[in-house]
Design an enzyme around this catalytic site. Structure first.
Site, PDB file in Angstrom:
ATOM      1  N   THR A 105       0.850  -1.202   0.000  1.00 21.21           N
ATOM      2  CA  THR A 105       0.000   0.000   0.000  1.00 21.21           C
ATOM      3  C   THR A 105       0.877   1.240   0.000  1.00 21.21           C
ATOM      4  O   THR A 105       1.992   1.218   0.522  1.00 21.21           O
ATOM      5  CB  THR A 105      -0.929   0.041   1.242  1.00 21.21           C
ATOM      6  OG1 THR A 105      -1.721   1.235   1.195  1.00 21.21           O
ATOM      7  CG2 THR A 105      -0.155   0.021   2.549  1.00 21.21           C
ATOM      8  N   SER A 106       0.366   2.310  -0.585  1.00 22.53           N
ATOM      9  CA  SER A 106       1.087   3.580  -0.516  1.00 22.53           C
ATOM     10  C   SER A 106       0.505   4.452   0.596  1.00 22.53           C
ATOM     11  O   SER A 106       1.000   5.546   0.860  1.00 22.53           O
ATOM     12  CB  SER A 106       0.972   4.313  -1.865  1.00 22.53           C
ATOM     13  OG  SER A 106      -0.390   4.490  -2.169  1.00 22.53           O
ATOM     14  N   ASN A 107      -0.562   3.941   1.237  1.00 23.21           N
ATOM     15  CA  ASN A 107      -1.274   4.725   2.245  1.00 23.21           C
ATOM     16  C   ASN A 107      -0.705   4.445   3.639  1.00 23.21           C
ATOM     17  O   ASN A 107      -0.960   3.399   4.232  1.00 23.21           O
ATOM     18  CB  ASN A 107      -2.771   4.370   2.170  1.00 23.21           C
ATOM     19  CG  ASN A 107      -3.612   5.208   3.105  1.00 23.21           C
ATOM     20  OD1 ASN A 107      -3.172   5.599   4.171  1.00 23.21           O
ATOM     21  ND2 ASN A 107      -4.837   5.479   2.691  1.00 23.21           N
ATOM     22  N   ASP A 157      -8.616  -2.960   0.067  1.00 21.02           N
ATOM     23  CA  ASP A 157      -9.352  -1.916  -0.615  1.00 21.02           C
ATOM     24  C   ASP A 157     -10.543  -1.535   0.253  1.00 21.02           C
ATOM     25  O   ASP A 157     -11.209  -2.406   0.818  1.00 21.02           O
ATOM     26  CB  ASP A 157      -9.832  -2.396  -1.997  1.00 21.02           C
ATOM     27  CG  ASP A 157     -10.106  -1.209  -2.913  1.00 21.02           C
ATOM     28  OD1 ASP A 157      -9.260  -0.298  -2.981  1.00 21.02           O
ATOM     29  OD2 ASP A 157     -11.179  -1.166  -3.544  1.00 21.02           O
ATOM     30  N   ARG A 161     -11.647  -1.534   8.851  1.00 21.19           N
ATOM     31  CA  ARG A 161     -10.301  -2.099   8.688  1.00 21.19           C
ATOM     32  C   ARG A 161      -9.892  -2.875   9.929  1.00 21.19           C
ATOM     33  O   ARG A 161      -9.271  -3.929   9.821  1.00 21.19           O
ATOM     34  CB  ARG A 161      -9.291  -0.977   8.392  1.00 21.19           C
ATOM     35  CG  ARG A 161      -7.867  -1.467   8.182  1.00 21.19           C
ATOM     36  CD  ARG A 161      -6.999  -0.403   7.560  1.00 21.19           C
ATOM     37  NE  ARG A 161      -7.588   0.105   6.333  1.00 21.19           N
ATOM     38  CZ  ARG A 161      -8.247   1.258   6.242  1.00 21.19           C
ATOM     39  NH1 ARG A 161      -8.368   2.063   7.282  1.00 21.19           N
ATOM     40  NH2 ARG A 161      -8.790   1.626   5.098  1.00 21.19           N
ATOM     41  N   LYS A 203      -3.320   3.715   6.522  1.00 20.76           N
ATOM     42  CA  LYS A 203      -3.819   2.339   6.516  1.00 20.76           C
ATOM     43  C   LYS A 203      -2.815   1.391   7.134  1.00 20.76           C
ATOM     44  O   LYS A 203      -3.157   0.522   7.922  1.00 20.76           O
ATOM     45  CB  LYS A 203      -3.964   1.868   5.052  1.00 20.76           C
ATOM     46  CG  LYS A 203      -5.270   2.101   4.437  1.00 20.76           C
ATOM     47  CD  LYS A 203      -5.269   1.386   3.101  1.00 20.76           C
ATOM     48  CE  LYS A 203      -6.510   1.724   2.356  1.00 20.76           C
ATOM     49  NZ  LYS A 203      -6.664   0.929   1.158  1.00 20.76           N
ATOM     50  N   TYR A 224     -11.792  10.163   4.602  1.00 19.57           N
ATOM     51  CA  TYR A 224     -13.128  10.612   4.987  1.00 19.57           C
ATOM     52  C   TYR A 224     -13.339  10.661   6.502  1.00 19.57           C
ATOM     53  O   TYR A 224     -14.442  10.997   6.955  1.00 19.57           O
ATOM     54  CB  TYR A 224     -14.186   9.685   4.366  1.00 19.57           C
ATOM     55  CG  TYR A 224     -14.193   9.701   2.850  1.00 19.57           C
ATOM     56  CD1 TYR A 224     -14.808  10.733   2.152  1.00 19.57           C
ATOM     57  CD2 TYR A 224     -13.582   8.678   2.115  1.00 19.57           C
ATOM     58  CE1 TYR A 224     -14.816  10.756   0.761  1.00 19.57           C
ATOM     59  CE2 TYR A 224     -13.590   8.692   0.722  1.00 19.57           C
ATOM     60  CZ  TYR A 224     -14.202   9.731   0.057  1.00 19.57           C
ATOM     61  OH  TYR A 224     -14.212   9.752  -1.316  1.00 19.57           O
ATOM     62  N   ASP A 225     -12.323  10.329   7.288  1.00 24.79           N
ATOM     63  CA  ASP A 225     -12.504  10.259   8.748  1.00 24.79           C
ATOM     64  C   ASP A 225     -13.150  11.509   9.363  1.00 24.79           C
ATOM     65  O   ASP A 225     -13.991  11.384  10.253  1.00 24.79           O
ATOM     66  CB  ASP A 225     -11.167   9.965   9.449  1.00 24.79           C
ATOM     67  CG  ASP A 225     -10.783   8.485   9.370  1.00 24.79           C
ATOM     68  OD1 ASP A 225     -11.642   7.667   8.989  1.00 24.79           O
ATOM     69  OD2 ASP A 225      -9.631   8.156   9.683  1.00 24.79           O
TER      70      ASP A 225
HETATM   71  P1  IMP Z   1      -8.535   2.783  -1.023  1.00 24.46           P
HETATM   72  O1  IMP Z   1      -8.831   1.577  -0.229  1.00 24.46           O
HETATM   73  O2  IMP Z   1      -7.131   3.240  -0.782  1.00 24.46           O
HETATM   74  O3  IMP Z   1      -8.895   2.650  -2.466  1.00 24.46           O
HETATM   75  O4  IMP Z   1      -9.426   3.920  -0.378  1.00 24.46           O
HETATM   76  C1  IMP Z   1     -10.448   4.563  -1.016  1.00 24.46           C
HETATM   77  C2  IMP Z   1     -10.633   5.952  -0.448  1.00 24.46           C
HETATM   78  O5  IMP Z   1     -11.273   5.859   0.804  1.00 24.46           O
HETATM   79  C3  IMP Z   1      -9.346   6.721  -0.235  1.00 24.46           C
HETATM   80  O6  IMP Z   1      -9.557   8.060  -0.610  1.00 24.46           O
HETATM   81  C4  IMP Z   1      -9.101   6.620   1.240  1.00 24.46           C
HETATM   82  O7  IMP Z   1      -8.477   7.786   1.741  1.00 24.46           O
HETATM   83  C5  IMP Z   1     -10.505   6.489   1.792  1.00 24.46           C
HETATM   84  N1  IMP Z   1     -10.469   5.642   2.974  1.00 24.46           N
HETATM   85  C6  IMP Z   1     -10.095   4.341   3.034  1.00 24.46           C
HETATM   86  N2  IMP Z   1     -10.131   3.900   4.298  1.00 24.46           N
HETATM   87  C7  IMP Z   1     -10.528   4.945   5.045  1.00 24.46           C
HETATM   88  C8  IMP Z   1     -10.713   5.118   6.449  1.00 24.46           C
HETATM   89  O8  IMP Z   1     -10.494   4.229   7.270  1.00 24.46           O
HETATM   90  N3  IMP Z   1     -11.152   6.331   6.829  1.00 24.46           N
HETATM   91  C9  IMP Z   1     -11.379   7.357   5.961  1.00 24.46           C
HETATM   92  N4  IMP Z   1     -11.189   7.252   4.661  1.00 24.46           N
HETATM   93  C10 IMP Z   1     -10.758   6.062   4.202  1.00 24.46           C
END
Ligand code: IMP
Length: 177
Positions: A6-8, A60, A163, A11, A138-139
């Protein structure tokens, strides 16, 4: 050791506080435009399996807003990048039904085995303004019992979140193998 591709960073930090064995791998993979999170994860795992020779996970997630028929759902990353939280709040102006949920699908893959998926969901509400500085994405607009996820400590978010649930299901499975 299990790689979390992941790049996040947000997460990864959440996941690693539940599964200590994880290391972040910022490798990049194709995130297809599909109707479900499961399809996105399975496609990504197939692609990464041919590049990695050890155990890894990908995840995801998406935000599904009831009054918008599940939007942004699988488009959550694109919508966060383009209109962001303020755009969602604008779309929700005048809408009374604020119910929404987060969903997470995590996939585990190791050489010589079929991929395994784990899911988690969190029900809550879209607030009327952004609040809090923790978390990511979106937190600040997603409330559970009157507080946004961005107003919670990481441990508290992990106890209830989509998650947290999918990662704990993975952890239980890893421990039972
Ligand atoms: P992805 O899983 O990285 O594709 O996430 C999709 C989008 O939802 C991204 O813009 C994330 O920042 C957002 N997102 C994923 N998980 C969370 C979370 O736990 N809280 C808030 N936003 C989230």
């Amino acid at each position: 050791m299990i790689r979390f591709v992941t790049s996040n960073r947000g997460k990864f930090v959440e996941a690693q506080s539940l599964i200590e064995d994880l290391v972040q791998a910022d490798l990049g993979y194709t995130e297809i435009q599909a109707d479900t999170l499961e399809e996105v994860v399975l496609f990504g795992m197939r692609e990464l399996s041919s590049r990695l020779d050890s155990a890894f996970i990908i995840e995801d997630a998406g935000l599904f807003i009831e009054a918008l028929n599940g939007f942004p759902g699988v488009y959550s990353a694109y919508v966060q990048r383009t209109i962001g939280n303020s755009g969602i709040l604008k779309l929700m102006e005048g809408i009374e039904n604020r119910a929404a949920s987060f969903r997470s699908v995590v996939g585990f893959s190791a050489p010589g085995m079929e991929p395994v998926l784990f899911k988690g969901e969190l029900h809550g509400r879209i607030g009327f303004e952004e609040r809090g500085t923790g978390g990511f994405g979106y937190d600040p607009i997603f409330e559970v019992d009157g507080r946004t996820l961005a107003e919670m400590e990481l441990e508290e978010k992990n106890m209830i979140s989509h998650r947290g649930r999918s990662m704990k299901a993975l952890k239980r499975w890893l421990e039972s193998r």
